[in-house]
Motif scaffolding. Structure first.
Motif, PDB file in Angstrom:
ATOM      1  N   GLY A 199       0.790  -1.219   0.000  1.00  0.00           N
ATOM      2  CA  GLY A 199       0.000   0.000   0.000  1.00  0.00           C
ATOM      3  C   GLY A 199       0.819   1.264   0.000  1.00  0.00           C
ATOM      4  N   HIS A 200       2.130   1.186   0.279  1.00  0.00           N
ATOM      5  CA  HIS A 200       2.964   2.388   0.249  1.00  0.00           C
ATOM      6  C   HIS A 200       3.207   2.803  -1.200  1.00  0.00           C
ATOM      7  CE1 HIS A 200       4.937   2.465   4.520  1.00  0.00           C
ATOM      8  NE2 HIS A 200       3.607   2.328   4.557  1.00  0.00           N
ATOM      9  N   THR A 201       3.113   4.095  -1.435  1.00  0.00           N
ATOM     10  CA  THR A 201       3.291   4.605  -2.799  1.00  0.00           C
ATOM     11  C   THR A 201       4.748   4.878  -3.143  1.00  0.00           C
ATOM     12  OG1 THR A 201       2.909   6.852  -1.978  1.00  0.00           O
ATOM     13  CG2 THR A 201       0.994   5.620  -2.810  1.00  0.00           C
ATOM     14  N   GLU A 202       5.603   4.966  -2.112  1.00  0.00           N
ATOM     15  CA  GLU A 202       7.027   5.224  -2.350  1.00  0.00           C
ATOM     16  C   GLU A 202       7.833   4.788  -1.126  1.00  0.00           C
ATOM     17  OE1 GLU A 202       7.060   9.913  -0.907  1.00  0.00           O
ATOM     18  OE2 GLU A 202       7.509   9.394  -2.994  1.00  0.00           O
ATOM     19  N   ASN A 203       9.090   4.559  -1.368  1.00  0.00           N
ATOM     20  CA  ASN A 203      10.019   4.193  -0.297  1.00  0.00           C
ATOM     21  C   ASN A 203      11.385   4.771  -0.652  1.00  0.00           C
ATOM     22  OD1 ASN A 203      11.334   3.057   1.856  1.00  0.00           O
ATOM     23  ND2 ASN A 203      11.287   0.967   1.077  1.00  0.00           N
ATOM     24  N   TYR A 204      11.540   6.079  -0.366  1.00  0.00           N
ATOM     25  CA  TYR A 204      12.759   6.815  -0.671  1.00  0.00           C
ATOM     26  C   TYR A 204      13.077   6.722  -2.170  1.00  0.00           C
ATOM     27  CZ  TYR A 204      13.041   6.935   4.369  1.00  0.00           C
ATOM     28  OH  TYR A 204      12.739   7.144   5.694  1.00  0.00           O
ATOM     29  N   GLY A 205      14.019   5.923  -2.590  1.00  0.00           N
ATOM     30  CA  GLY A 205      14.366   5.872  -4.006  1.00  0.00           C
ATOM     31  C   GLY A 205      13.425   5.035  -4.857  1.00  0.00           C
ATOM     32  N   PHE A 206      12.482   4.336  -4.266  1.00  0.00           N
ATOM     33  CA  PHE A 206      11.569   3.451  -4.995  1.00  0.00           C
ATOM     34  C   PHE A 206      10.190   4.094  -5.096  1.00  0.00           C
ATOM     35  CE2 PHE A 206      14.775   0.647  -3.234  1.00  0.00           C
ATOM     36  CZ  PHE A 206      15.057  -0.214  -4.286  1.00  0.00           C
ATOM     37  N   ASP A 207       9.565   3.892  -6.255  1.00  0.00           N
ATOM     38  CA  ASP A 207       8.194   4.352  -6.437  1.00  0.00           C
ATOM     39  C   ASP A 207       7.237   3.237  -6.018  1.00  0.00           C
ATOM     40  OD1 ASP A 207       8.615   2.530  -8.431  1.00  0.00           O
ATOM     41  OD2 ASP A 207       8.358   3.933 -10.100  1.00  0.00           O
ATOM     42  N   ALA A 208       5.945   3.427  -6.295  1.00  0.00           N
ATOM     43  CA  ALA A 208       4.931   2.447  -5.877  1.00  0.00           C
ATOM     44  C   ALA A 208       5.157   1.099  -6.552  1.00  0.00           C
ATOM     45  CB  ALA A 208       3.538   2.979  -6.193  1.00  0.00           C
ATOM     46  N   GLN A 209       5.579   1.105  -7.824  1.00  0.00           N
ATOM     47  CA  GLN A 209       5.832  -0.145  -8.529  1.00  0.00           C
ATOM     48  C   GLN A 209       7.008  -0.900  -7.909  1.00  0.00           C
ATOM     49  OE1 GLN A 209       6.548   0.403 -12.713  1.00  0.00           O
ATOM     50  NE2 GLN A 209       6.765  -1.810 -13.122  1.00  0.00           N
ATOM     51  N   GLY A 210       8.027  -0.175  -7.503  1.00  0.00           N
ATOM     52  CA  GLY A 210       9.175  -0.806  -6.860  1.00  0.00           C
ATOM     53  C   GLY A 210       8.806  -1.404  -5.515  1.00  0.00           C
ATOM     54  N   VAL A 211       7.956  -0.701  -4.768  1.00  0.00           N
ATOM     55  CA  VAL A 211       7.515  -1.224  -3.471  1.00  0.00           C
ATOM     56  C   VAL A 211       6.723  -2.508  -3.669  1.00  0.00           C
ATOM     57  CG1 VAL A 211       6.072  -0.767  -1.463  1.00  0.00           C
ATOM     58  CG2 VAL A 211       7.532   1.048  -2.385  1.00  0.00           C
ATOM     59  N   GLN A 212       5.820  -2.502  -4.631  1.00  0.00           N
ATOM     60  CA  GLN A 212       5.000  -3.697  -4.873  1.00  0.00           C
ATOM     61  C   GLN A 212       5.864  -4.855  -5.389  1.00  0.00           C
ATOM     62  OE1 GLN A 212       1.784  -3.732  -3.990  1.00  0.00           O
ATOM     63  NE2 GLN A 212       1.731  -5.942  -4.459  1.00  0.00           N
ATOM     64  N   SER A 213       6.914  -4.543  -6.146  1.00  0.00           N
ATOM     65  CA  SER A 213       7.807  -5.589  -6.640  1.00  0.00           C
ATOM     66  C   SER A 213       8.514  -6.292  -5.484  1.00  0.00           C
ATOM     67  CB  SER A 213       8.840  -4.987  -7.596  1.00  0.00           C
ATOM     68  OG  SER A 213       9.795  -5.939  -7.972  1.00  0.00           O
ATOM     69  N   TYR A 214       8.936  -5.539  -4.489  1.00  0.00           N
ATOM     70  CA  TYR A 214       9.595  -6.151  -3.323  1.00  0.00           C
ATOM     71  C   TYR A 214       8.597  -6.977  -2.520  1.00  0.00           C
ATOM     72  CZ  TYR A 214      12.367  -6.582   0.962  1.00  0.00           C
ATOM     73  OH  TYR A 214      13.048  -7.081   2.054  1.00  0.00           O
ATOM     74  N   VAL A 215       7.381  -6.470  -2.367  1.00  0.00           N
ATOM     75  CA  VAL A 215       6.364  -7.184  -1.583  1.00  0.00           C
ATOM     76  C   VAL A 215       6.006  -8.509  -2.247  1.00  0.00           C
ATOM     77  CG1 VAL A 215       3.965  -7.095  -0.775  1.00  0.00           C
ATOM     78  CG2 VAL A 215       5.453  -5.084  -0.533  1.00  0.00           C
ATOM     79  N   ASP A 216       5.967  -8.549  -3.547  1.00  0.00           N
ATOM     80  CA  ASP A 216       5.576  -9.764  -4.267  1.00  0.00           C
ATOM     81  C   ASP A 216       6.722 -10.739  -4.478  1.00  0.00           C
ATOM     82  OD1 ASP A 216       3.028  -8.720  -4.456  1.00  0.00           O
ATOM     83  OD2 ASP A 216       3.345  -7.859  -6.469  1.00  0.00           O
ATOM     84  N   ALA A 217       7.962 -10.334  -4.166  1.00  0.00           N
ATOM     85  CA  ALA A 217       9.109 -11.211  -4.391  1.00  0.00           C
ATOM     86  C   ALA A 217       8.964 -12.474  -3.538  1.00  0.00           C
ATOM     87  CB  ALA A 217      10.396 -10.483  -4.037  1.00  0.00           C
ATOM     88  N   ASN A 218       9.072 -13.622  -4.196  1.00  0.00           N
ATOM     89  CA  ASN A 218       8.856 -14.920  -3.536  1.00  0.00           C
ATOM     90  C   ASN A 218      10.167 -15.699  -3.515  1.00  0.00           C
ATOM     91  OD1 ASN A 218       8.084 -17.460  -2.698  1.00  0.00           O
ATOM     92  ND2 ASN A 218       6.173 -17.474  -3.856  1.00  0.00           N
ATOM     93  N   LEU A 219      10.498 -16.232  -2.328  1.00  0.00           N
ATOM     94  CA  LEU A 219      11.711 -17.024  -2.179  1.00  0.00           C
ATOM     95  C   LEU A 219      11.344 -18.311  -1.441  1.00  0.00           C
ATOM     96  CD1 LEU A 219      14.807 -16.855  -2.755  1.00  0.00           C
ATOM     97  CD2 LEU A 219      15.065 -16.084  -0.395  1.00  0.00           C
TER      98      LEU A 219
END
Length: 371
Positions: free
Chosen positions: A124-144
Motif C-alpha cells: 500500500g505504500h506509494t514510495e520508499n525513498y528511491g523506490f516508487d509504488a511499482q518498486g515497493v509492490q515488486s519487493y512485496v511480491d518477491a517470492n523465495l
C-alpha cells in the motif's frame, strides 16, 4: 531525520535491483536477494581503505603493547599522568585509535539505514525513498521458496496472511540463513583473534575476544527470529565479505613485513665479512725519506732507514782500505813537504818528492810500533 542515510542506501539498492531485474525479472526473489548482497558489498568496497588502515593501526598497537603495559604499571595510581603518557606513546608510534574504529562505526549507520528501508516495503505504500509504488509492490511480491523477503519467524499471523506467506516456509528459509550467518560471525572473530599478539593480551582483551567469538554469533542466532529475511541476507553477505577481506589484507600485510625483514637481513649480510675472511685493516707503511731530505713532521722514518742509507756508500762484502784514516791524514803533510822541497830544490821532479814523503811516513810508523 536520518534521510541522509536512508536515501543513499535506497538508491544503491535500486541500482542493483535494476541490474539483476533485467536478467531475472524485477519481481523475482533472486533479483532482490542479489541486489541486497551487492548493496552490502558496494558499501564495504567503499570502506576497504579505512579497513586496511584499521588493520595497520591494530598491528602498530600490538607492537608497542609491552610499553603500554609498563606505563599502566608505572602510573597505576595516577590516571591523568597515565593518559598523558599513553597519548605521547601513541603519537610517537603514529597510532590513531579513532582511525582503527572508523570502519566499524561506519557500518552502524549502514545497518540502520538498510533495516529501515527494508521494513518500509509495506503493501500500500506509494514510495520508499528511491523506490516508487511499482518498486515497493515488486519487493512485496518477491517470492523465495514460499516466503517473502519482509517476513520473519516471529511475525504476527495477520501480517503473514496479508503477504500470502506461510510460517513454515519462513522458518525453512530463515533458520539456515541464521545458522550460516552465526558461523561466519564466529569464523571472522576467530580469525581476527588468532592474528593478535600474545604479548599485548590483557584481561579486557580476553573478555572482548570471548564476546566476539561466542556471544556475538549467539546474538545473531537469537536476533534472527526477529530479523526479516532480507536483513538476514544483509548479515550473511556482510560477514562473508569481512572474512574474505581479513584473509586478503592480513596476507598482504604479512608479505610486506616479510619483505622488509628480508631486505634488512640482506643489508646486514652485505655489510658483514664473508665466512673465513678477516676484516681488512688499512695499514699505512712508512716511507723512507730521500737522502739529504728532512722527514716531514708527524711521519716516522722507515725502520733501518739509516742502515739503508749507509749501505749505499759501502757495498755489502767490501772491506775498507787499510790505514785509510792514516793515509788521509798524511796527505796534507806530504803536500807541505812537497812545498818545502819545491822551494829548496826547484830542479827536482815529482818522483823525488813522493819518494821522500813515503820514506818519512814509514819511519814514523816503524817508530810507533817500536814504542
Amino acid at each position: 531525520m536520518l534521510d541522509f542515510i536512508y536515501f543513499p542506501v535506497s538508491w544503491i539498492l535500486w541500482f542493483w535491483h535494476k541490474v539483476f531485474g533485467f536478467v531475472f525479472g524485477e519481481s523475482a526473489g533472486i533479483s532482490w536477494v542479489l541486489g541486497i548482497i551487492f548493496l552490502v558489498w558496494s558499501l564495504r568496497a567503499i570502506l576497504f581503505k579505512p579497513f586496511v588502515n584499521q588493520v595497520r593501526s591494530m598491528r602498530k598497537m600490538q607492537q608497542f603493547a609491552p610499553e603500554m603495559k609498563k606505563i599502566q604499571k608505572k602510573y597505576a595510581n595516577d590516571r591523568q599522568r597515565q593518559a598523558q603518557e599513553m597519548q605521547k606513546l601513541q603519537k610517537e608510534h603514529g597510532f590513531n585509535p579513532v582511525g582503527g574504529c572508523l570502519p566499524m562505526l561506519l557500518q552502524i549507520p549502514v545497518f540502520i539505514g538498510l533495516f529501515h528501508v527494508l521494513r518500509s516495503f509495506v503493501p500500500g505504500h506509494t514510495e520508499n525513498y528511491g523506490f516508487d509504488a511499482q518498486g515497493v509492490q515488486s519487493y512485496v511480491d518477491a517470492n523465495l521458496f514460499g516466503a517473502r523477503l519482509s517476513n520473519f519467524i516471529t511475525q504476527p499471523q495477520a501480517a503473514l496472511d496479508q503477504l500470502h506467506a506461510d510460517r513454515t516456509s519462513v522458518i525453512l528459509v530463515s533458520i539456515p540463513l541464521m545458522i550460516l550467518a552465526s558461523i561466519l560471525t564466529h569464523l571472522t572473530a576467530r580469525h581476527s583473534v588468532t592474528r593478535q599478539n600474545p604479548e599485548s593480551a590483557t584481561g579486557q582483551t580476553a573478555i572482548m575476544n570471548k564476546l566476539t567469538m561466542y556471544i556475538f554469533p549467539l546474538g545473531v542466532l537469537l536476533f534472527g527470529f526477529f530479523f526479516p529475511i532480507g536483513l538476514l541476507f544483509y548479515w550473511l553477505a556482510n560477514n562473508f565479505w569481512t572474512l574474505m577481506q581479513q584473509r586478503l589484507v592480513y596476507k598482504r600485510i604479512d608479505s610486506e613485513e616479510e619483505a622488509k625483514k628480508n631486505e634488512a637481513l640482506e643489508k646486514r649480510s652485505n655489510l658483514a665479512p664473508k665466512p673465513g675472511a678477516k676484516p681488512e685493516q688499512a695499514r699505512k707503511k712508512p716511507v723512507a725519506p730521500a737522502p739529504g731530505t728532512k722527514p716531514q713532521p708527524g711521519v716516522k722514518p722507515a725502520p733501518n732507514a739509516k742502515a739503508a742509507g749507509t749501505a749505499r756508500k759501502t757495498q755489502p762484502g767490501a772491506k775498507p782500505a787499510p790505514n785509510a784514516k792514516a793515509a788521509g791524514t798524511a796527505r796534507p803533510k806530504a803536500n807541505g813537504a812537497a812545498k818545502s822541497s819545491g822551494t829548496d830544490n826547484g830542479a827536482t821532479g815529482d818522483s823525488t818528492v813522493s819518494g821522500l814523503s813515503s820514506d818519512r811516513s814509514r819511519k814514523k810508523n816503524s817508530g810507533r810500533k817500536n814504542r
